[in-house]
Scaffold this active site. Sequence first.
Site, mmCIF file in Angstrom:
data_model
loop_
_atom_site.group_PDB
_atom_site.id
_atom_site.type_symbol
_atom_site.label_atom_id
_atom_site.label_comp_id
_atom_site.label_asym_id
_atom_site.label_seq_id
_atom_site.Cartn_x
_atom_site.Cartn_y
_atom_site.Cartn_z
ATOM 1 N N TRP A 113 -30.608 -17.302 -18.581
ATOM 2 C CA TRP A 113 -29.379 -17.738 -19.243
ATOM 3 C C TRP A 113 -29.569 -19.117 -19.871
ATOM 4 O O TRP A 113 -29.058 -19.395 -20.955
ATOM 5 C CB TRP A 113 -28.216 -17.786 -18.255
ATOM 6 C CG TRP A 113 -26.984 -18.387 -18.841
ATOM 7 C CD1 TRP A 113 -26.044 -17.762 -19.609
ATOM 8 C CD2 TRP A 113 -26.548 -19.750 -18.736
ATOM 9 N NE1 TRP A 113 -25.052 -18.637 -19.983
ATOM 10 C CE2 TRP A 113 -25.340 -19.867 -19.464
ATOM 11 C CE3 TRP A 113 -27.060 -20.883 -18.106
ATOM 12 C CZ2 TRP A 113 -24.647 -21.069 -19.561
ATOM 13 C CZ3 TRP A 113 -26.362 -22.074 -18.203
ATOM 14 C CH2 TRP A 113 -25.179 -22.160 -18.929
ATOM 15 N N HIS A 114 -30.325 -19.979 -19.205
ATOM 16 C CA HIS A 114 -30.507 -21.338 -19.710
ATOM 17 C C HIS A 114 -31.314 -21.379 -20.997
ATOM 18 O O HIS A 114 -31.166 -22.315 -21.789
ATOM 19 C CB HIS A 114 -31.186 -22.213 -18.656
ATOM 20 C CG HIS A 114 -30.234 -22.758 -17.631
ATOM 21 N ND1 HIS A 114 -29.890 -22.074 -16.488
ATOM 22 C CD2 HIS A 114 -29.541 -23.924 -17.592
ATOM 23 C CE1 HIS A 114 -29.032 -22.790 -15.783
ATOM 24 N NE2 HIS A 114 -28.799 -23.919 -16.426
ATOM 25 N N GLY A 115 -32.166 -20.416 -21.216
ATOM 26 C CA GLY A 115 -32.953 -20.454 -22.428
ATOM 27 C C GLY A 115 -33.781 -19.198 -22.602
ATOM 28 O O GLY A 115 -34.232 -18.593 -21.621
ATOM 29 N N PHE A 146 -27.837 -24.288 -24.867
ATOM 30 C CA PHE A 146 -27.712 -23.132 -23.998
ATOM 31 C C PHE A 146 -26.404 -22.386 -24.244
ATOM 32 O O PHE A 146 -26.202 -21.337 -23.705
ATOM 33 C CB PHE A 146 -27.776 -23.563 -22.527
ATOM 34 C CG PHE A 146 -28.988 -24.402 -22.224
ATOM 35 C CD1 PHE A 146 -30.235 -24.028 -22.689
ATOM 36 C CD2 PHE A 146 -28.867 -25.577 -21.491
ATOM 37 C CE1 PHE A 146 -31.353 -24.807 -22.410
ATOM 38 C CE2 PHE A 146 -29.989 -26.347 -21.219
ATOM 39 C CZ PHE A 146 -31.228 -25.965 -21.675
#
Length: 457
Positions: A322-324, A457
């Site tokens: 999810w962060h990247g 993000f």
Amino acid sequence: MLFNSFPFLFAFLPTAFVLHWLVERFRPSWRVGVLVLLSLVFYGYWDWRLLPLLVISIGLNWLVAELFHKSPRGALIAGAIVVNLIVLAIFKYAVFTVEALNLLPGIDLARPSIALPLGISFFTFHHIMYLTDLKAGRAPRFGFLDYAFYISFFPQVLAGPLVRWSEVMHQLGERPYLRPDAAERIGRGLMLLVIGLSKKVFVGDPLADYVNPVFAAAAAGKAITVAEAWQATLGFTFQIYFDFSGYTDMALGLALLFGIVLPQNFDTPYRATSLQDFWRRWHMTLSRFLRDYLYVAMGGNRHGLSVQLLALFATMALGGLWHGAGWTFVAWGVAHGIGLGIGVLWRRAGLPMPVLLGWALTFLFVVLTWVLFRAETFDVAVTIFKALFGFAEMGGGFKWRSIVLAAAIAMIGPTAWAFVHRLPPWRSIAIAFAVVFVIVLFKIGDDANYEFIYFQF
């Protein structure tokens, strides 16, 4: 429109506050509509071409909720959640997916050129939280404007905190400027804004100068010394904290100015004595989302140890993704999943863990895994890790002043929320904050403004 920019501080914010005050004073029934309008203007300022995505997303998800109320079919909600995730995947993970497929023999797909809309991860997760709770019978029905406010409220639409409907929607019926503590809340909101700006401008941004050149050199294939590696790694450890917690302080303060209390997102995470404790203190709203909407849904700790460990591993791996859209983010999440699993096994075995040792191990683990989070490729991460563990020249010129200052504030000081709520309403304190604000403005005018790290993000 960055919070730490002159257009926001001198144009949008005062105009929005005065307009909201007038409406709340003379036409309170218009309040939600005005907040939605202001939020859309704020979002559209970045790139008006991306505004339809947010508006359409709000409209379609609200229509799904309306249809569900008329005909409560679980498949309708499940389908809407899948569509939300597909849209997120198209914008955020299309390039990552194509690059991953191109690693397979005989595949050579063209790399798509897709702009990542700001805040898409955050407003998608807000949709998912509401729809999931609606399906479970926990969420009520909201009118279109109320729902649009929940998704688009400008202090948190770009980078959180991730707000559950139950944490804010009951506040829409209030008359915030008629409260007996209205002036106090506005004052504390302004103080939070100044503290958040100070964190960003005086601590977070200077640390970027310790971090960026070293990671750029590693990406260019240059040799990194031990001193440079530790400088960059410790620098990023505190840069990301002050950058993101500073944004959160600003978001909470801005929301207070408009009569809304948002949930806190940080609680001195670098004082954590276990990895589980760290995730209860770091990006707290995301941690709760991952726990309640992924970990628990996968079985949590209700179906035995093996299921619990697998759920932890999968939850954190997905949290990393999810962060990247990159394998280094996945590796970062996997590392934390493994670390949390080891913590579960340690506690199950009843083994002791002295507080000081627990803190040292947790802090070291978090610091080292931040390398994966910051590095754009595994090659860069390996270069930094080699230097960290001494497989490089020692070097010299370790820049430590900003790191020591950041560490002292992060380790010793209270959260900004706790700090401003402990301060007495003295005129001298108001003057001191005004002076700091003026100094911040001079700093913003002199230096290049860095975007907030979590905007990507």
